[in-house]
Design a protein around this motif. Structure first.
Motif, mmCIF file in Angstrom:
data_model
loop_
_atom_site.group_PDB
_atom_site.id
_atom_site.type_symbol
_atom_site.label_atom_id
_atom_site.label_comp_id
_atom_site.label_asym_id
_atom_site.label_seq_id
_atom_site.Cartn_x
_atom_site.Cartn_y
_atom_site.Cartn_z
ATOM 1 N N GLN A 39 -1.353 3.264 -33.093
ATOM 2 C CA GLN A 39 -1.123 2.116 -32.218
ATOM 3 C C GLN A 39 -2.016 0.943 -32.602
ATOM 4 O OE1 GLN A 39 -1.779 3.745 -28.321
ATOM 5 N NE2 GLN A 39 0.302 4.542 -28.138
ATOM 6 N N GLU A 40 -3.281 1.219 -32.869
ATOM 7 C CA GLU A 40 -4.211 0.153 -33.249
ATOM 8 C C GLU A 40 -3.796 -0.479 -34.574
ATOM 9 O OE1 GLU A 40 -8.068 1.969 -33.204
ATOM 10 O OE2 GLU A 40 -8.141 2.029 -31.015
ATOM 11 N N ARG A 41 -3.334 0.326 -35.491
ATOM 12 C CA ARG A 41 -2.896 -0.182 -36.796
ATOM 13 C C ARG A 41 -1.676 -1.094 -36.634
ATOM 14 N NH1 ARG A 41 -0.863 3.336 -41.915
ATOM 15 N NH2 ARG A 41 -0.600 1.586 -43.313
ATOM 16 N N LYS A 42 -0.717 -0.668 -35.814
ATOM 17 C CA LYS A 42 0.457 -1.504 -35.558
ATOM 18 C C LYS A 42 0.055 -2.822 -34.918
ATOM 19 C CE LYS A 42 3.800 2.230 -35.074
ATOM 20 N NZ LYS A 42 4.669 2.967 -34.131
ATOM 21 N N HIS A 43 -0.897 -2.757 -33.987
ATOM 22 C CA HIS A 43 -1.366 -3.976 -33.323
ATOM 23 C C HIS A 43 -2.014 -4.927 -34.325
ATOM 24 C CE1 HIS A 43 -2.880 -6.481 -30.086
ATOM 25 N NE2 HIS A 43 -4.089 -6.400 -30.607
ATOM 26 N N ARG A 44 -2.839 -4.382 -35.223
ATOM 27 C CA ARG A 44 -3.482 -5.214 -36.252
ATOM 28 C C ARG A 44 -2.444 -5.827 -37.172
ATOM 29 N NH1 ARG A 44 -7.322 -0.993 -36.546
ATOM 30 N NH2 ARG A 44 -6.261 -0.173 -38.362
ATOM 31 N N GLU A 45 -1.438 -5.043 -37.540
ATOM 32 C CA GLU A 45 -0.386 -5.553 -38.424
ATOM 33 C C GLU A 45 0.378 -6.694 -37.752
ATOM 34 O OE1 GLU A 45 1.952 -2.147 -39.447
ATOM 35 O OE2 GLU A 45 0.482 -1.404 -40.883
ATOM 36 N N LYS A 46 0.647 -6.555 -36.458
ATOM 37 C CA LYS A 46 1.350 -7.613 -35.733
ATOM 38 C C LYS A 46 0.502 -8.882 -35.682
ATOM 39 C CE LYS A 46 4.314 -4.827 -32.772
ATOM 40 N NZ LYS A 46 4.622 -4.429 -31.379
ATOM 41 N N LYS A 47 -0.805 -8.716 -35.454
ATOM 42 C CA LYS A 47 -1.689 -9.884 -35.417
ATOM 43 C C LYS A 47 -1.725 -10.562 -36.780
ATOM 44 C CE LYS A 47 -5.648 -9.824 -33.348
ATOM 45 N NZ LYS A 47 -7.007 -9.445 -32.896
ATOM 46 N N THR A 48 -1.813 -9.772 -37.832
ATOM 47 C CA THR A 48 -1.839 -10.319 -39.193
ATOM 48 C C THR A 48 -0.545 -11.062 -39.483
ATOM 49 O OG1 THR A 48 -3.283 -8.533 -39.936
ATOM 50 C CG2 THR A 48 -2.065 -9.726 -41.632
ATOM 51 N N GLU A 49 0.574 -10.469 -39.083
ATOM 52 C CA GLU A 49 1.870 -11.090 -39.312
ATOM 53 C C GLU A 49 1.987 -12.395 -38.517
ATOM 54 O OE1 GLU A 49 6.445 -9.927 -38.373
ATOM 55 O OE2 GLU A 49 5.199 -8.373 -39.317
ATOM 56 N N ARG A 52 -0.026 -15.037 -40.273
ATOM 57 C CA ARG A 52 0.681 -15.462 -41.477
ATOM 58 C C ARG A 52 1.814 -16.427 -41.114
ATOM 59 N NH1 ARG A 52 3.278 -10.787 -43.351
ATOM 60 N NH2 ARG A 52 1.218 -9.874 -43.339
ATOM 61 N N ASP A 53 2.571 -16.087 -40.066
ATOM 62 C CA ASP A 53 3.660 -16.957 -39.625
ATOM 63 C C ASP A 53 3.130 -18.310 -39.165
ATOM 64 O OD1 ASP A 53 5.437 -14.940 -40.175
ATOM 65 O OD2 ASP A 53 5.716 -14.332 -38.082
ATOM 66 N N LEU A 54 2.010 -18.298 -38.455
ATOM 67 C CA LEU A 54 1.417 -19.550 -37.984
ATOM 68 C C LEU A 54 0.973 -20.407 -39.164
ATOM 69 C CD1 LEU A 54 0.561 -21.275 -35.595
ATOM 70 C CD2 LEU A 54 -1.600 -20.012 -35.558
ATOM 71 N N ARG A 55 0.332 -19.788 -40.149
ATOM 72 C CA ARG A 55 -0.090 -20.539 -41.336
ATOM 73 C C ARG A 55 1.107 -21.141 -42.062
ATOM 74 N NH1 ARG A 55 -3.048 -16.017 -43.641
ATOM 75 N NH2 ARG A 55 -4.573 -15.578 -42.068
#
Length: 69
Positions: A39-49, A52-55
């Motif tokens: 769950q924590e890994r999925k959450h980190r991946e979503k934040k990273t994504e 990236r989308d914001l950038r």
């Protein structure tokens, strides 16, 4: 207490039950840890994504502003 070959101590069923319960408890704790990690890994991946989308959006806006000049 004296045991004859082939006799089992009276507390052996209790020890087996404790062993089984302990094993189940360890399995449950490991499963929970793996689920939490996942769950924590999925959450980190979503934040990273999302970052990236914001950038990408900021970059696109900047490019559009440069073109207008």
């Amino acid at each position: 207490m004296v045991f004859v070959v082939g006799d089992k101590p009276e507390n052996e069923p209790q020890e087996q039950e404790l062993w089984t319960i302990s094993k189940q408890l360890v399995e449950k704790v490991i499963l929970q840890a793996v689920q939490q990690y996942s769950q924590e890994r999925k959450h980190r991946e979503k934040k990273t994504e999302a970052k990236r989308d914001l950038r990408l959006q900021v970059s696109n806006c900047s490019e559009q502003q440069e073109r207008k000049k």
